[in-house]
Design an enzyme around this catalytic site. Structure first.
Site, mmCIF file in Angstrom:
data_model
loop_
_atom_site.group_PDB
_atom_site.id
_atom_site.type_symbol
_atom_site.label_atom_id
_atom_site.label_comp_id
_atom_site.label_asym_id
_atom_site.label_seq_id
_atom_site.Cartn_x
_atom_site.Cartn_y
_atom_site.Cartn_z
ATOM 1 N N HIS A 1 0.813 -1.218 0.000
ATOM 2 C CA HIS A 1 0.000 0.000 0.000
ATOM 3 C C HIS A 1 0.846 1.268 0.000
ATOM 4 O O HIS A 1 0.612 2.169 0.817
ATOM 5 C CB HIS A 1 -0.932 0.005 1.224
ATOM 6 C CG HIS A 1 -1.792 -1.207 1.341
ATOM 7 N ND1 HIS A 1 -2.154 -1.774 2.545
ATOM 8 C CD2 HIS A 1 -2.361 -1.976 0.390
ATOM 9 C CE1 HIS A 1 -2.905 -2.822 2.339
ATOM 10 N NE2 HIS A 1 -3.050 -2.998 1.038
HETATM 11 C C1 LIG Z 1 -0.395 -7.280 -4.500
HETATM 12 C C2 LIG Z 1 -1.317 -6.187 -4.019
HETATM 13 C C3 LIG Z 1 -2.311 -6.493 -3.084
HETATM 14 C C4 LIG Z 1 -3.168 -5.485 -2.630
HETATM 15 N N1 LIG Z 1 -4.225 -5.847 -1.847
HETATM 16 C C5 LIG Z 1 -5.178 -4.922 -1.566
HETATM 17 C C6 LIG Z 1 -6.395 -5.296 -0.954
HETATM 18 O O1 LIG Z 1 -6.668 -6.466 -0.706
HETATM 19 N N2 LIG Z 1 -7.282 -4.323 -0.662
HETATM 20 C C7 LIG Z 1 -7.036 -3.001 -0.922
HETATM 21 O O2 LIG Z 1 -7.854 -2.156 -0.569
HETATM 22 N N3 LIG Z 1 -5.904 -2.617 -1.541
HETATM 23 C C8 LIG Z 1 -4.993 -3.547 -1.903
HETATM 24 N N4 LIG Z 1 -3.887 -3.187 -2.618
HETATM 25 C C9 LIG Z 1 -3.677 -1.752 -2.919
HETATM 26 C C10 LIG Z 1 -4.630 -1.189 -3.957
HETATM 27 O O3 LIG Z 1 -4.887 -2.137 -4.967
HETATM 28 C C11 LIG Z 1 -3.992 0.095 -4.525
HETATM 29 O O4 LIG Z 1 -3.818 1.030 -3.479
HETATM 30 C C12 LIG Z 1 -4.832 0.755 -5.607
HETATM 31 O O5 LIG Z 1 -5.143 -0.154 -6.626
HETATM 32 C C13 LIG Z 1 -4.051 1.940 -6.167
HETATM 33 O O6 LIG Z 1 -4.809 2.568 -7.162
HETATM 34 P P1 LIG Z 1 -4.171 3.681 -8.103
HETATM 35 O O7 LIG Z 1 -5.238 4.101 -9.035
HETATM 36 O O8 LIG Z 1 -3.497 4.698 -7.275
HETATM 37 O O9 LIG Z 1 -2.995 2.930 -8.866
HETATM 38 P P2 LIG Z 1 -3.030 1.630 -9.791
HETATM 39 O O10 LIG Z 1 -4.279 0.854 -9.577
HETATM 40 O O11 LIG Z 1 -1.744 0.932 -9.570
HETATM 41 O O12 LIG Z 1 -3.130 2.207 -11.259
HETATM 42 C C14 LIG Z 1 -2.102 2.879 -11.929
HETATM 43 C C15 LIG Z 1 -2.265 2.556 -13.414
HETATM 44 O O13 LIG Z 1 -1.466 3.449 -14.170
HETATM 45 C C16 LIG Z 1 -0.789 2.710 -15.177
HETATM 46 N N5 LIG Z 1 0.424 3.458 -15.497
HETATM 47 C C17 LIG Z 1 1.452 3.756 -14.673
HETATM 48 N N6 LIG Z 1 2.397 4.480 -15.334
HETATM 49 C C18 LIG Z 1 1.931 4.633 -16.605
HETATM 50 C C19 LIG Z 1 2.458 5.292 -17.761
HETATM 51 N N7 LIG Z 1 3.635 5.938 -17.745
HETATM 52 N N8 LIG Z 1 1.718 5.254 -18.899
HETATM 53 C C20 LIG Z 1 0.514 4.618 -18.938
HETATM 54 N N9 LIG Z 1 -0.018 3.971 -17.870
HETATM 55 C C21 LIG Z 1 0.687 3.988 -16.719
HETATM 56 C C22 LIG Z 1 -0.533 1.365 -14.520
HETATM 57 O O14 LIG Z 1 -0.260 0.353 -15.455
HETATM 58 C C23 LIG Z 1 -1.826 1.147 -13.745
HETATM 59 O O15 LIG Z 1 -2.813 0.505 -14.523
HETATM 60 C C24 LIG Z 1 -3.006 -4.153 -3.091
HETATM 61 C C25 LIG Z 1 -2.020 -3.848 -4.040
HETATM 62 C C26 LIG Z 1 -1.186 -4.852 -4.512
HETATM 63 C C27 LIG Z 1 -0.162 -4.506 -5.551
#
Ligand SMILES: Cc1cc2nc3c(=O)[nH]c(=O)nc-3n(C[C@H](O)[C@H](O)[C@H](O)COP(=O)(O)OP(=O)(O)OC[C@H]3O[C@@H](n4cnc5c(N)ncnc54)[C@H](O)[C@@H]3O)c2cc1C
Length: 508
Positions: free
Chosen positions: A444
């Site tokens: 996280h």
């Molecule tokens: C293994 C794991 C287990 C987890 N378990 C849980 C859980 O059980 N419950 C929970 O609440 N949270 C959990 N989390 C955390 C939660 O999933 C994340 O906090 C949340 O998904 C983050 O969302 P976000 O939109 O910030 O980023 P992300 O969902 O990571 O999205 C970022 C996106 O941007 C894209 N991207 C990045 N750079 C570029 C670029 N230069 N060009 C184009 N695209 C790009 C990526 O490919 C990705 O699709 C977990 C995370 C992981 C990795």
């Protein structure tokens, strides 16, 4: 090379990006492009409702497979940081736990300068994001895209764990997402009819046929196109060619805690000295970009048991939120896992059970910095795990509470022996050494584009990147501090609020 103009350019189709794309295109007059580096799907384990199945996705085509720098606070270990690279982003590879933090964690954001970001202001956006049937509609959503389930029949371990928590004095809660979350509750998940439900499944796939939404997968955004301090859009590579997507109104970074600050820095927005060292021209000196990197840290107690493991079961249905001491907000989370966890998530053997605990409000803060100006090179990730001694003290309290749970009448007979840390590890020094040797990520990381109004803030309370125009960040990176829960539900609410702010600029 092609150039196309939209109202909004959204970078990253992860948890936040899927929400933004779906909400902004509800207005048919708004043209949106969503650019995602990953593809549309991956290994079949992505559909599994078993959180442990997601281990098999690490290092696969849907994982960025980041690593931290060597962490002095955890014995020099390098920690794997999986991050989703696919429609749905990290929500497509995560543990599927749906959990809001304790209200105090959101109120702490406002106290740090994120004006208007408190529990009361966020509650409508939590509600908007979800459908949680049978819950109190005053606090839970009734018609949001993310459908929430409670596992229908908890395992024997989970039932014993729930009883153990009550026996230890933790308050039983009807609904751990119902406002009051301190105590023991049944975990809720983003699983629908036995299948994982990512943010892409909940928000994006149902609206893919909207004519005003274009989704480009396999599109690696390389940099922002800046006209002075005004963002005009982005440059991305796809299909072996370089393209531009221009925004008439705004570009929104939803590339996550790593991707968003990385792109800002590659585009000259960040700490000026560091940018110059890397040979990048400075567009805006924002010293806080990439700072404030922090993560929940975990450790565990493992017991051997003569119980038969439940086929495909993980037993993590009971969760306990507690305090390390009476003078802090709830800061420790406990889960009960029907497997023998191994150090730093290197595996999970059958036959034992583990009480996993995590520090929800770490004081340690690290940095994300560029290794190179090449967008294809991953940045340096230093969460500075356990660099602040207070974190170790609170984890020591967590270890004590976990052992109390393991010794209860409800759980005691189940654990035939404490395998880790083991009976020899009792005094403070031995406990601290064990914690440093086993401490690991809870997946996280947040905080690298923090909301605030001080000099180190990256976005203002309207999520606009300070010292620029036409540019916002809306994802896990904007959290000033971690909340007392896994982060996905909170990111859904942040993105819901961001879409609301963007659609009503007068209130932003
Ligand atoms: C293994 C794991 C287990 C987890 N378990 C849980 C859980 O059980 N419950 C929970 O609440 N949270 C959990 N989390 C955390 C939660 O999933 C994340 O906090 C949340 O998904 C983050 O969302 P976000 O939109 O910030 O980023 P992300 O969902 O990571 O999205 C970022 C996106 O941007 C894209 N991207 C990045 N750079 C570029 C670029 N230069 N060009 C184009 N695209 C790009 C990526 O490919 C990705 O699709 C977990 C995370 C992981 C990795």
């Amino acid at each position: 090379m092609s150039t196309t103009t939209y109202d909004y350019v959204i970078v990253g189709a992860g948890t936040a990006g899927c929400v933004l794309a779906a909400r902004l295109t509800e207005n048919p007059g708004t043209q949106v492009v969503l650019l995602e580096a990953g593809g549309n799907g991956g290994p079949q384990e992505m559909a599994s409702p078993d959180p442990l199945a997601s281990f098999s996705l690490w290092g696969s085509s849907v994982d960025w497979a980041y690593s931290t720098t060597a962490q002095a606070g955890t014995g020099g270990a390098v920690h794997s940081w999986p991050r989703g690279k696919v429609l749905g982003g990290s929500s497509a590879i995560n543990g599927m736990v749906h959990h809001r933090g304790h209200p105090a964690g959101y109120d702490a954001w406002e106290a740090q300068g994120a004006t208007g970001w408190n529990h009361r202001e966020l509650l409508p956006f939590f509600r908007r994001s979800e459908t949680a049937e049978g819950r109190d509609p005053q606090v839970r959503g009734t018609d949001g895209p993310m459908r929430i389930e409670t596992p229908p029949e908890p395992s024997a371990l989970a039932k014993a764990a729930f009883r153990a928590a009550v026996e230890s004095g933790h308050k039983p809660l009807e609904d751990g997402n119902g406002g009051e979350s301190e105590g023991v509750s049944w975990r809720e998940t983003n699983v629908v009819a036995g299948q994982r439900q990512s943010a892409a499944d909940a928000y994006l796939r149902p609206v893919l046929d909207r004519p005003n939404l274009r989704v480009v997968t396999g599109a690696l955004v390389r940099r922002l196109l800046m006209d002075g301090t005004h963002c005009r859009g982005v440059e991305f590579s796809a299909g072996g060619e370089v393209h531009s997507a221009l925004s008439e109104r705004e570009t929104v970074l939803a590339a996550g805690t790593i991707g968003s600050p990385h792109l800002l820095m590659l585009s000259g927005i960040g700490p000026a000295d560091h940018l110059r060292e890397t040979g990048i021209g400075v567009v805006a000196d924002l010293p806080g970009v990439g700072g404030n990197l922090h993560d929940h840290v975990t450790s565990y107690v493992v017991y051997s048991t003569q119980e038969q493991p439940r086929p495909g079961g993980h037993g993590a249905e009971a969760q306990v939120l507690a305090r390390s001491s009476s003078d802090v907000a709830p800061d420790l989370l406990f889960l009960f896992v029907e497997a023998e966890l191994q150090p730093r998530w290197t595996g999970a053997g059958p036959g034992g059970y583990s009480i996993l605990f995590s520090l929800m409000d770490p004081a340690s803060r690290g940095t994300l910095r560029l290794r190179s100006g090449d967008p294809a090179v991953a940045p340096l990730l230093d969460p500075a795990y356990l660099s602040d001694e207070r974190d170790l003290e609170r984890l020591t309290a967590a270890l004590r509470i976990a052992r109390e749970l393991g010794r209860t009448d409800a759980l005691g007979p189940r654990g035939t022996a404490e395998l880790h840390p083991g009976p020899a590890v009792q005094d403070g020094d031995a406990c601290r050494a064990y914690l440093r040797a086993t401490a690991s990520t809870y997946f996280h990381p947040v905080g690298t584009c923090r909301i605030g109004t001080d000099d180190l803030a990256v976005v203002d309370p309207g999520l606009r990147v300070r010292s620029t125009t036409g540019l916002r960040v809306a994802d896990a990176s904007v959290m000033p501090s971690l909340v007392s829960a896994p982060t996905n539900a909170t990111v859904l609410a942040i993105a819901e609020r961001a879409a609301h702010l963007m659609a009503a600029p007068a209130h932003a």
